[in-house]
Design a protein around this motif. Sequence first.
Motif, PDB file in Angstrom:
ATOM      1  N   VAL A   1       0.240   2.469   6.161  1.00 10.00           N
ATOM      2  CA  VAL A   1      -0.057   2.388   4.728  1.00 10.00           C
ATOM      3  C   VAL A   1       0.013   3.715   3.986  1.00 10.00           C
ATOM      4  CG1 VAL A   1      -1.461   0.299   4.953  1.00 10.00           C
ATOM      5  CG2 VAL A   1      -2.559   2.550   5.147  1.00 10.00           C
ATOM      6  N   THR A   2       0.048   4.838   4.718  1.00  9.94           N
ATOM      7  CA  THR A   2       0.086   6.121   4.014  1.00  9.94           C
ATOM      8  C   THR A   2       0.673   7.175   4.940  1.00  9.94           C
ATOM      9  OG1 THR A   2      -1.226   7.640   2.642  1.00  9.94           O
ATOM     10  CG2 THR A   2      -2.290   6.818   4.632  1.00  9.94           C
TER      11      THR A   2
ATOM     12  N   CYS B   1      -7.557   8.846  -5.245  1.00 10.48           N
ATOM     13  CA  CYS B   1      -7.572   7.373  -5.167  1.00 10.48           C
ATOM     14  C   CYS B   1      -8.810   6.824  -5.881  1.00 10.48           C
ATOM     15  CB  CYS B   1      -7.612   6.913  -3.714  1.00 10.48           C
ATOM     16  SG  CYS B   1      -6.236   7.451  -2.710  1.00 10.48           S
TER      17      CYS B   1
ATOM     18  N   CYS C   1      -4.822  -0.787  10.092  1.00 15.15           N
ATOM     19  CA  CYS C   1      -3.700  -0.065   9.465  1.00 15.15           C
ATOM     20  C   CYS C   1      -3.575   1.327  10.081  1.00 15.15           C
ATOM     21  CB  CYS C   1      -3.893   0.034   7.963  1.00 15.15           C
ATOM     22  SG  CYS C   1      -5.407   0.874   7.471  1.00 15.15           S
TER      23      CYS C   1
ATOM     24  N   ARG D   1     -13.517  -0.986  -2.122  1.00 12.07           N
ATOM     25  CA  ARG D   1     -12.341  -0.887  -1.267  1.00 12.07           C
ATOM     26  C   ARG D   1     -12.396   0.399  -0.448  1.00 12.07           C
ATOM     27  NH1 ARG D   1      -9.861  -0.691  -6.579  1.00 12.07           N
ATOM     28  NH2 ARG D   1     -12.092  -0.542  -6.904  1.00 12.07           N
TER      29      ARG D   1
ATOM     30  N   ILE E   1      -7.306  -0.036   0.215  1.00 13.82           N
ATOM     31  CA  ILE E   1      -7.247  -1.284   0.975  1.00 13.82           C
ATOM     32  C   ILE E   1      -8.465  -2.139   0.656  1.00 13.82           C
ATOM     33  CG2 ILE E   1      -7.203  -2.217   3.325  1.00 13.82           C
ATOM     34  CD1 ILE E   1      -6.255   0.836   3.976  1.00 13.82           C
TER      35      ILE E   1
ATOM     36  N   TYR F   1       0.837  -1.198   0.000  1.00 17.00           N
ATOM     37  CA  TYR F   1       0.000   0.000   0.000  1.00 17.00           C
ATOM     38  C   TYR F   1       0.868   1.243   0.000  1.00 17.00           C
ATOM     39  CZ  TYR F   1      -2.947  -3.726   1.655  1.00 17.00           C
ATOM     40  OH  TYR F   1      -3.577  -4.922   1.776  1.00 17.00           O
TER      41      TYR F   1
ATOM     42  N   ALA G   1      -3.815   5.359   0.523  1.00 17.64           N
ATOM     43  CA  ALA G   1      -3.723   3.914   0.351  1.00 17.64           C
ATOM     44  C   ALA G   1      -5.103   3.370   0.016  1.00 17.64           C
ATOM     45  CB  ALA G   1      -3.225   3.284   1.643  1.00 17.64           C
TER      46      ALA G   1
END
Lengths: 355, 355
Positions: free
Chosen positions: B144-145, A103, B109, A68, A58, A48, A56
Amino acid sequence: MPKDLEAMLSCPVPLSHGDLIQLAHGGGGRLTAQLIEKCFVPTFRNPYLAALGDGAVIPLNGSPEGERLAFTTDTFVVHPIFFPGGDIGSLSIYGTANDLAMCGAEPLCFSSALVLEEGFPLRDLERIVRSMGEACTRLRAPLVTGDTKVVDRGKGDGVFINTSGIGRVRRGVQVGANQALPGDAVLISGPVGDHGIAIMAAREGFEFESELVSDSAPVADLVQALLQAVPQTHVLRDPTRGGLATALAEIASASQVGIRLEEEAIPIREEVRGACELLGFDPLYVACEGRFLAIVPGESASRALAAIRSQPDGRAAQRIGTVSAEDPSRLVLRTAIGSQRLLEKLSGEQLPRIC
Amino acid sequence: MPKDLEAMLSCPVPLSHGDLIQLAHGGGGRLTAQLIEKCFVPTFRNPYLAALGDGAVIPLNGSPEGERLAFTTDTFVVHPIFFPGGDIGSLSIYGTANDLAMCGAEPLCFSSALVLEEGFPLRDLERIVRSMGEACTRLRAPLVTGDTKVVDRGKGDGVFINTSGIGRVRRGVQVGANQALPGDAVLISGPVGDHGIAIMAAREGFEFESELVSDSAPVADLVQALLQAVPQTHVLRDPTRGGLATALAEIASASQVGIRLEEEAIPIREEVRGACELLGFDPLYVACEGRFLAIVPGESASRALAAIRSQPDGRAAQRIGTVSAEDPSRLVLRTAIGSQRLLEKLSGEQLPRIC
């Protein structure tokens, strides 16, 4: 002797300027990229983070194609905190919402964490919080959790705001900086550089004939219109720190493609062009906070452009370039007089603390 | 005249000290609560924020009883950044993971956003990032970010770290500060005050006979063991800023119940007690960063205590009090000599910048 001081004295003094954080490490250009690639990515080895997107994405139930979650974070240290066209409050919500949009996600909810400096006026805080509230209302996504810290006078700068956000990526949407393909078209949703120049003018007290206003705004509706018209959009990226040129140079490198820009097609307001000449800036490296770049299959370019232009904030959208197999990893500008210029990622710090 | 200055001069000067942010606004006590209740909650009117938990719990598919997401954010401004038992890096991951655990969630996360001060040693940054990486590994949840900003020298304090986190709340778990019921038992997972006193000692260079170490640690495994044994646990809360007394006073008020504490049952290390006497602090108001309070139905108290004690970090867990219908919204301490003392939320700032 206090332990702090003892420890300090027993440590070797950093040997060179390169051992210390410089403003340019936060400028969104080459030094920022180096810091992330050398310091963060190897430590937090996971797919990620390695994707180095604006956030990110996920998978929720294990399926990388179904619905997601998108997750993103940004701390805003903009100076001054109030500027023509916005303030640190709305900027923090829009900035994070725009990262979610990049994203391919619609915003679900936000968090907000404030670092206040002792002595900061409560009246200013109330104004900023109100502005955040209005921004959330505009985005139809609530701020659901928060945190407030206070640091001693002289250890902060009024207020810093971290806004993190969670979004939902719909089934079928697959965007990423490494998805650009030869033949794709490069689109920009509006004129570039307004935000950076508006901040600089506010900071330095410059007066221009017509007032420069930041473009700070949410791009969520424009992106949703685009994704509905062209679900197979390959790349979305907002040209914030480092500007349009740095964003596209990063995409060229991540996708291993060449990107050719037509200088004459890039929308830049006259006032921004003038201010850049005056201040010695290149508008292609000046930050926007309400624009985005979209890279779409060439055959969908007109449909994509029409979709963006159908939205009030997208009327000035333009096709500004093409992706090619030639010159992989390079961003080349064809200037108005027909010559070619290689554009690299921003090196150094052009405009510190613009977001 | 620069516009900033012009605006400043045309605005009325704040009239009283009360119009400016004070350190105590970030202390986690009464002023923090006032700021949140007056400034944030009315603006961001939504049930998630109004619950004022350590994070927000969001139904994913509309069902408030099924699997839900927990979302939390915290900015860490601890000073010094390296201290006995931890550093700002691991503290930021554990602190956020613990806030997720207090929502009854397992961490999925994390995000991380750094504000670095110009001139900060890269070597220290690398050490902090490594420590964050190890903390993520221990929690089996990836970072993750992220985001990195740099502010000018003198406008920050080395490094501030925001860590936000997403967690998963399993079906059936329903915890909240307003869920305590008369007859419930109050448990603490270990001795209180270690973190605050360790920070204070490191900051001031005090030397104690036996070195004081922060309790900074994740409580995720302890909480999962507890929830497995007693899924109907009513309240989880980590006594960070404001300490044990402020956390329980807030719960008493949110649940409209009385809480009675037995002073003799509250675990406090001798070193912490001694340091508190020396420095004039009340250990019940000193922060922990690796402990949690659990309020469970009275009949499940032994099972809950056994579950927490089954984990290595939970061996010193104790039952310290009882929830009653008497004295609603009040926290009363029965002292060792049998007298009663009303404990209020922390007012003012006892230990600034401990997290």
